[in-house]
Design a protein around this motif. Structure first.
Motif, PDB file in Angstrom:
ATOM      1  N   SER A 157       8.570  -9.524   5.231  1.00  0.00           N
ATOM      2  CA  SER A 157       7.138  -9.828   5.216  1.00  0.00           C
ATOM      3  C   SER A 157       6.587  -9.910   6.635  1.00  0.00           C
ATOM      4  N   ASP A 159       5.709  -6.565   8.104  1.00  0.00           N
ATOM      5  CA  ASP A 159       4.546  -5.941   7.470  1.00  0.00           C
ATOM      6  C   ASP A 159       3.239  -6.588   7.889  1.00  0.00           C
ATOM      7  N   LYS A 169       0.121  -6.927   9.814  1.00  0.00           N
ATOM      8  CA  LYS A 169      -0.664  -5.963  10.597  1.00  0.00           C
ATOM      9  C   LYS A 169      -1.207  -6.560  11.880  1.00  0.00           C
ATOM     10  N   PHE A 171      11.073   0.652   6.764  1.00  0.00           N
ATOM     11  CA  PHE A 171       9.627   0.506   6.634  1.00  0.00           C
ATOM     12  C   PHE A 171       8.917   1.737   7.181  1.00  0.00           C
ATOM     13  N   PRO A 177       6.355  -0.376  10.412  1.00  0.00           N
ATOM     14  CA  PRO A 177       6.697  -1.742  10.810  1.00  0.00           C
ATOM     15  C   PRO A 177       6.147  -2.096  12.192  1.00  0.00           C
TER      16      PRO A 177
END
Length: 226
Positions: free
Chosen positions: A31, A34, A36, A64, A67
């Protein structure tokens, strides 16, 4: 197996999965990768060993599409030799682990450190195929009391020294205090250990500590947040 600490570096059965369960999942790394609004995720590891946690985290990062960049900062007082490092490759032949270039780079850094005792930082990096983000490895060579103060601020800790009974310096209150100084609000940690003194010391330093089921036959582990 470490003769000095009478403990294993990694399990040949399920070690890759155990590292992911304890450290990657325990710190919710996926998490974090990810997010942003996060430019770089700083992961701190106490105990580089065979590099298993590095490769598990790198494997997760590569999976990912987009990432964030990662700086994986570790330390090692007793670097392993090439033949021992390559046992990791033999144990996990389907994984992309110690390449010849990576081993040569590590050995060169170790050689410089042993000659000078001052230049003690090994660095290496990988670029992501999709978005150009970068995974940077930094390993400080030497005693934890010398290396840990040079860590940058960390957002996720992998506490992976040998067991507290066999490597007490790695788990001492002095070490944990430096770890706390290098943490920020929201910094996470995870470890295979569930020792009572470790839970109490982390709690006294301001971490919220949670016990959870350990991997495989390990009954308990702990993780938490500052």
């Amino acid at each position: 197996m470490s003769k000095l600490f009478d403990d294993i570096y990694f399990s040949k059965q399920g070690g890759f999965e155990e590292s992911h369960y304890v450290f990657v999942a325990g710190n919710e790394i996926e998490s974090k990768l990810d997010q942003k609004n996060l430019t770089t995720l700083y992961i701190g590891e106490l105990g580089f060993g065979s590099g298993l946690n590095l490769f598990v985290t790198l494997d997760t990062w590569k999976s990912f599409k987009n990432p964030t960049s990662v700086e994986f900062v570790s330390l090692e007082g007793y670097p392993l030799t090439e033949d021992i490092l390559l046992t990791l490759n033999k144990s996990y032949p389907n994984k992309n682990l110690w390449s010849e270039d990576l081993i040569r780079s590590y050995e060169n850094a170790i050689s410089v450190w042993r000659k000078t005792q001052i230049e003690n930082l090994w660095t290496y990096s990988w670029d992501h195929n999709d978005n150009g983000s970068r995974f940077t490895l930094k390993v400080f060579l030497g005693d934890i009391s010398v290396c840990l103060p040079h860590f940058p601020p960390i957002q996720a800790w992998y506490l992976d020294g040998f067991s507290p009974g066999k490597n007490p310096d790695m788990w001492s209150l002095d070490t944990l205090k430096i770890m706390r100084e290098k943490s920020m609000p929201g910094t996470s940690f995870a470890t295979f250990s569930s020792a009572g003194f470790l839970r109490r010391n982390l709690t006294e330093l301001g971490f919220v500590v949670k016990k959870k089921k350990g991997f495989g036959r390990k009954r308990e582990m702990i993780s938490g947040l500052l």
